[in-house]
Design a protein around this motif. Structure first.
Motif, mmCIF file in Angstrom:
data_model
loop_
_atom_site.group_PDB
_atom_site.id
_atom_site.type_symbol
_atom_site.label_atom_id
_atom_site.label_comp_id
_atom_site.label_asym_id
_atom_site.label_seq_id
_atom_site.Cartn_x
_atom_site.Cartn_y
_atom_site.Cartn_z
ATOM 1 N N GLN A 119 -1.155 -3.728 1.238
ATOM 2 C CA GLN A 119 -0.643 -3.425 -0.111
ATOM 3 C C GLN A 119 -0.613 -1.921 -0.390
ATOM 4 O OE1 GLN A 119 0.816 -5.671 -1.697
ATOM 5 N NE2 GLN A 119 0.001 -7.512 -0.738
ATOM 6 N N GLY A 120 -0.269 -1.130 0.599
ATOM 7 C CA GLY A 120 -0.155 0.318 0.393
ATOM 8 C C GLY A 120 -1.503 1.017 0.287
ATOM 9 N N SER A 121 -2.584 0.322 0.635
ATOM 10 C CA SER A 121 -3.918 0.914 0.522
ATOM 11 C C SER A 121 -4.234 1.733 1.778
ATOM 12 C CB SER A 121 -4.962 -0.189 0.373
ATOM 13 O OG SER A 121 -5.154 -0.842 1.612
ATOM 14 N N ASP A 122 -5.428 2.288 1.825
ATOM 15 C CA ASP A 122 -5.852 3.035 3.007
ATOM 16 C C ASP A 122 -6.467 2.116 4.059
ATOM 17 O OD1 ASP A 122 -5.191 5.756 2.130
ATOM 18 O OD2 ASP A 122 -6.549 5.235 0.508
ATOM 19 N N PHE A 123 -6.518 0.843 3.764
ATOM 20 C CA PHE A 123 -6.983 -0.143 4.743
ATOM 21 C C PHE A 123 -5.768 -0.777 5.419
ATOM 22 C CE2 PHE A 123 -10.559 -0.021 1.845
ATOM 23 C CZ PHE A 123 -11.659 -0.125 2.681
ATOM 24 N N SER A 124 -5.799 -0.826 6.724
ATOM 25 C CA SER A 124 -4.816 -1.656 7.411
ATOM 26 C C SER A 124 -5.470 -3.033 7.544
ATOM 27 C CB SER A 124 -4.482 -1.078 8.787
ATOM 28 O OG SER A 124 -5.637 -1.065 9.583
ATOM 29 N N TYR A 125 -4.678 -4.044 7.884
ATOM 30 C CA TYR A 125 -5.261 -5.373 8.087
ATOM 31 C C TYR A 125 -6.284 -5.316 9.220
ATOM 32 C CZ TYR A 125 -1.780 -7.196 4.908
ATOM 33 O OH TYR A 125 -1.043 -7.446 3.786
ATOM 34 N N GLU A 126 -6.036 -4.403 10.165
ATOM 35 C CA GLU A 126 -6.942 -4.197 11.287
ATOM 36 C C GLU A 126 -8.311 -3.723 10.797
ATOM 37 O OE1 GLU A 126 -5.173 -2.356 15.171
ATOM 38 O OE2 GLU A 126 -5.711 -0.766 13.800
ATOM 39 N N ASP A 127 -8.287 -2.793 9.816
ATOM 40 C CA ASP A 127 -9.546 -2.256 9.282
ATOM 41 C C ASP A 127 -10.369 -3.304 8.557
ATOM 42 O OD1 ASP A 127 -8.706 0.242 10.115
ATOM 43 O OD2 ASP A 127 -7.836 0.742 8.165
ATOM 44 N N MET A 128 -9.662 -4.313 8.032
ATOM 45 C CA MET A 128 -10.361 -5.316 7.221
ATOM 46 C C MET A 128 -11.193 -6.257 8.089
ATOM 47 S SD MET A 128 -9.680 -4.577 4.163
ATOM 48 C CE MET A 128 -10.143 -5.976 3.176
ATOM 49 N N GLY A 129 -11.174 -5.991 9.378
ATOM 50 C CA GLY A 129 -12.003 -6.811 10.264
ATOM 51 C C GLY A 129 -11.303 -8.095 10.587
ATOM 52 N N GLY A 130 -11.949 -9.198 10.345
ATOM 53 C CA GLY A 130 -11.365 -10.459 10.746
ATOM 54 C C GLY A 130 -11.540 -10.598 12.243
ATOM 55 N N VAL A 217 -17.230 -0.550 -0.865
ATOM 56 C CA VAL A 217 -16.725 0.052 0.366
ATOM 57 C C VAL A 217 -15.594 0.997 -0.015
ATOM 58 C CG1 VAL A 217 -15.682 -0.422 2.615
ATOM 59 C CG2 VAL A 217 -17.190 -2.116 1.585
ATOM 60 N N VAL A 218 -15.668 2.231 0.476
ATOM 61 C CA VAL A 218 -14.592 3.180 0.164
ATOM 62 C C VAL A 218 -14.020 3.719 1.477
ATOM 63 C CG1 VAL A 218 -13.922 5.278 -1.080
ATOM 64 C CG2 VAL A 218 -15.789 3.874 -1.936
ATOM 65 N N MET A 219 -12.702 3.687 1.570
ATOM 66 C CA MET A 219 -12.033 4.276 2.736
ATOM 67 C C MET A 219 -11.346 5.562 2.272
ATOM 68 S SD MET A 219 -11.298 3.885 5.984
ATOM 69 C CE MET A 219 -10.954 2.303 6.749
ATOM 70 N N TYR A 220 -11.733 6.664 2.890
ATOM 71 C CA TYR A 220 -11.121 7.958 2.580
ATOM 72 C C TYR A 220 -10.087 8.265 3.660
ATOM 73 C CZ TYR A 220 -15.190 8.449 -0.450
ATOM 74 O OH TYR A 220 -16.145 8.248 -1.419
ATOM 75 N N ASN A 221 -8.877 8.507 3.243
ATOM 76 C CA ASN A 221 -7.829 8.866 4.195
ATOM 77 C C ASN A 221 -7.673 10.376 4.203
ATOM 78 O OD1 ASN A 221 -5.314 9.409 5.462
ATOM 79 N ND2 ASN A 221 -4.651 7.317 5.027
#
Lengths: 253, 396
Positions: A119-130, A217-221
């Motif tokens: 959703q345009g965030s600094d997280f990719s689906y990859e970063d979200m784990g799973g 949790v904060v992701m800084y780009n």
């Protein structure tokens, strides 16, 4: 009697120190992986994106996971634009399906879709784990222990394994010794292992159902000078979840 | 004015009482759009406003009711004559007194697009009412979908609802059997569908059989009342298969449909596609489509082919085409893209630069331009209306 107790305490302390020194990079990352992947979990989270212009965008979603992260389902609740949009990930995110409620279409995605921003965030689906990417996609190496964010931490370098298609060449991870929560993770550029792209910082650690959980949790780009914060509004672990929830039928509900 | 009153009455009488119940959700969007196309020396414009109101409710456990009401108004050039887009070789064969029949009107509409009840049993879902039917794995073209035809310039736009009774039976966690009946005036004319979906390794697959009356028209003559083109309904039986998965890191999909026709020649359609996302977030996709109903030589195109394409009765008039798409997020909320549709059969090309901007969390702005590069008479001929579209949508 007093001297016996002191002796036991000294032995215990030495044993603890020895234990922590004996842990290899593989041992530590295995424990982190176990922490990230409980038997089942449910979470409701609020994701806030802070854009380059400083404005905020907020999303609320629910997520469920089962079989130690082998099955994952994420469904958006807010905003209206993405309401009921859902993603199902099976086999540790090797199989991904997205459901678009406006067209009532389920689309099977290849794993490269995990590189796209959520959703345009600094997280990719990859970063979200799973799944267990820390184990399957990276080789760990234990570095010298460091203090980070006021915690005594193990420091690990995770280097991408050959022929693995993942967006980062390496990760540096600071893991709290006490509970194995990775408090900070630095993500390095795909092609330049010296260029730090993003930093993830976890905080507000609470023990929920005996599992230490970072509620924020904060992701800084660093490239885009943006950040995305995920705040857990509700978390439950080891709850009964029906297998049917993790099917196309469950995805469309 | 009368229509606005109907909408308000609909909302007050039906939606408000439902909203009083906590289980009812009310949402939707408002969309304003301008579409333009160059015809000869003029740039013609059509404006539209669309309000879509969705309601969804779980009145009781395992019972879902969902519906949406659409209200659309059109302004500007609301009548488009297909002949304006065609080559002189085609239009010269049309008699003057029939020219006005080739006009496609855009009239204000308000309608119930979807309205269905879903009953969820332990071993099956039963959905009754007007509902979307989405079939196939193709992005732009779906050989298995005999209910909808996507707009190649805007393939992800929602499709209309169809009256149907649908039963989905999950067989374990991997397999699903679907049976669908879409009623028409008689049992014989009604559509029947059976589909089996499953998975092998990382590949989803489905097998499908459909029988449906295909209602296309003969656009070369008028019917006995001299008011419209005569309908040529013909039974179409489709056997198809589709798959989607991953190969060598690429997303891949394929879809095939063999169409056995009651009177005319049988034909088949095939789609094969692949996509990939690079680490730098750029997304690319390529999709090939073959339709043996399409022609291999553009000089064979006739008025029926063109009208059936414009009236969304037929997916393509040239036999082979390739769609490609590349998109890159320029900023967090702005994506720039370029799609191209190339007709291999007649060697013509359309380039479509696209722009998607998320203005705020619930406001999207989308635009595209289309430029055709083909000789007169080809599918993407320069004279078939270079133009574009600008759309703003707010969700509530």
């Amino acid at each position: 009697m007093k001297s016996i107790i002191i002796s036991w305490l000294v032995i215990l302390l030495l044993a603890t120190v020895s234990f922590s020194q004996q842990l290899s990079g593989e041992d530590i990352i295995q424990k982190v992986n176990e922490l990230f992947n409980p038997q089942t979990s449910y979470g409701k989270a609020m994701m806030t994106i802070v854009t380059t212009s400083g404005s905020n965008r907020t999303f609320v979603y629910e997520s469920w996971s089962k079989d130690k992260g082998e099955k994952n389902l994420v469904r958006y609740l807010e905003p209206s634009r993405v309401k009921d949009q859902a993603t199902l990930m099976l086999n540790h995110a090797d199989d991904i399906w997205m459901y678009f409620p406006r067209t009532q279409r389920v689309r099977k995605l290849a794993t490269h879709a995990k590189k796209q921003k959520m959703q345009g965030s600094d997280f990719s689906y990859e970063d979200m784990g799973g799944g267990d990417v820390f184990i399957t996609d990276f080789s760990p190496k234990r570095l010298e222990d460091e203090k980070m964010e006021d915690h005594d931490c193990y420091k690990l370098e995770l280097t991408r394994k050959p022929n693995v298609d993942i967006s980062y060449s390496r990760l540096i991870m600071w893991i709290i010794k006490e509970n194995f929560v990775p408090i900070v993770i630095d993500y390095y550029d795909e092609d330049d292992p010296d260029l730090s792209e993003k930093r993830l910082v976890q905080s507000d650690i609470r023990t929920i159902d005996n599992i230490p959980t970072a509620m924020k949790v904060v992701m800084y780009n660093k490239n885009d000078n943006t950040q995305t914060e995920i705040e857990l509004l509700e978390v439950k672990y080891n709850i009964p979840l029906d297998d049917e929830m993790f099917t196309e039928r469950g995805l469309k509900k | 004015m009368k229509k606005w009153i109907s909408l308000l009455l609909f909302l007050s009488f039906y939606v408000s009482p439902l909203m009083a119940q906590e289980e009812v959700e009310l949402f939707g969007y408002f969309e304003s759009q301008i579409m333009g196309a160059k015809i000869k020396s003029d740039f013609n414009q059509l404006y539209s406003n669309k309000l879509r109101v969705d309601i969804k409710s779980g009145f009781y456990e395992n019972v879902t009711f969902a519906a949406n009401f659409d209200y659309i108004t059109y302004h500007g050039k609301t009548e488009w004559n297909v002949l304006d887009f065609l080559s002189s070789g085609i239009t010269s064969k049309v008699s003057q007194d029939m020219e006005s029949y080739y006009v496609i009107p855009f009239s204000d509409r308000n309608f119930l697009d979807n309205a269905y009840i879903r009953l969820t049993f332990e071993n099956l879902d039963l959905t009754v009412g007007k509902q979307q039917i989405s079939l196939g794995t193709g992005y732009v073209w779906n050989p298995m979908d005999v209910f909808n035809i996507k707009d190649v310039l805007d393939p992800t736009y929602e499709q209309p609802g169809h009256n149907a009774v649908r039963m989905d039976v999950p067989l374990g966690s991997i397999y699903t059997l679907t049976a669908l009946y879409s009623p028409e005036d008689t049992w014989r004319n009604s559509a029947k569908l059976f589909r089996f979906k499953g998975r092998i390794s990382h590949f989803d697959y489905s097998l499908i059989a459909i029988e449906k009356l295909w209602r296309f028209h003969d656009y070369t003559q008028l019917d006995t009342t001299d008011t419209a083109f005569p309908e040529l309904p013909e039974k179409r039986r489709l056997l198809g298969a589709s798959t989607a998965g991953e190969l060598l890191g690429l997303g891949v999909w394929a879809e095939y449909g063999y169409n056995k026709m009651e009177n005319s020649k049988d034909f088949h359609e095939l789609v094969v596609g692949t996509d990939y996302t690079f680490d730098f977030q750029t997304y690319i996709m390529v999709e090939f489509y073959r339709n043996t109903l399409g022609k291999t030589d553009f000089e064979q195109y006739n008025i029926n082919d063109w009208m059936r394409q414009f009236a969304a009765e037929q997916k393509a008039i040239s036999r082979d085409q390739i769609y490609s798409f590349i998109q890159h997020p320029a900023t967090d909320f702005l994506s720039m893209g370029l799609s191209s549709i190339y007709s291999i059969s007649d060697n013509s090309l359309a380039l479509v630069p696209t722009f998607n901007y998320s203005f705020s969390v619930n406001v999207d702005i989308m635009a595209y331009l289309n430029f055709n590069f083909g000789r007169e008479g080809k599918v993407f001929a320069k004279n078939t209306g270079n133009g574009g579209l600008l759309r703003a949508r707010i969700y509530f």
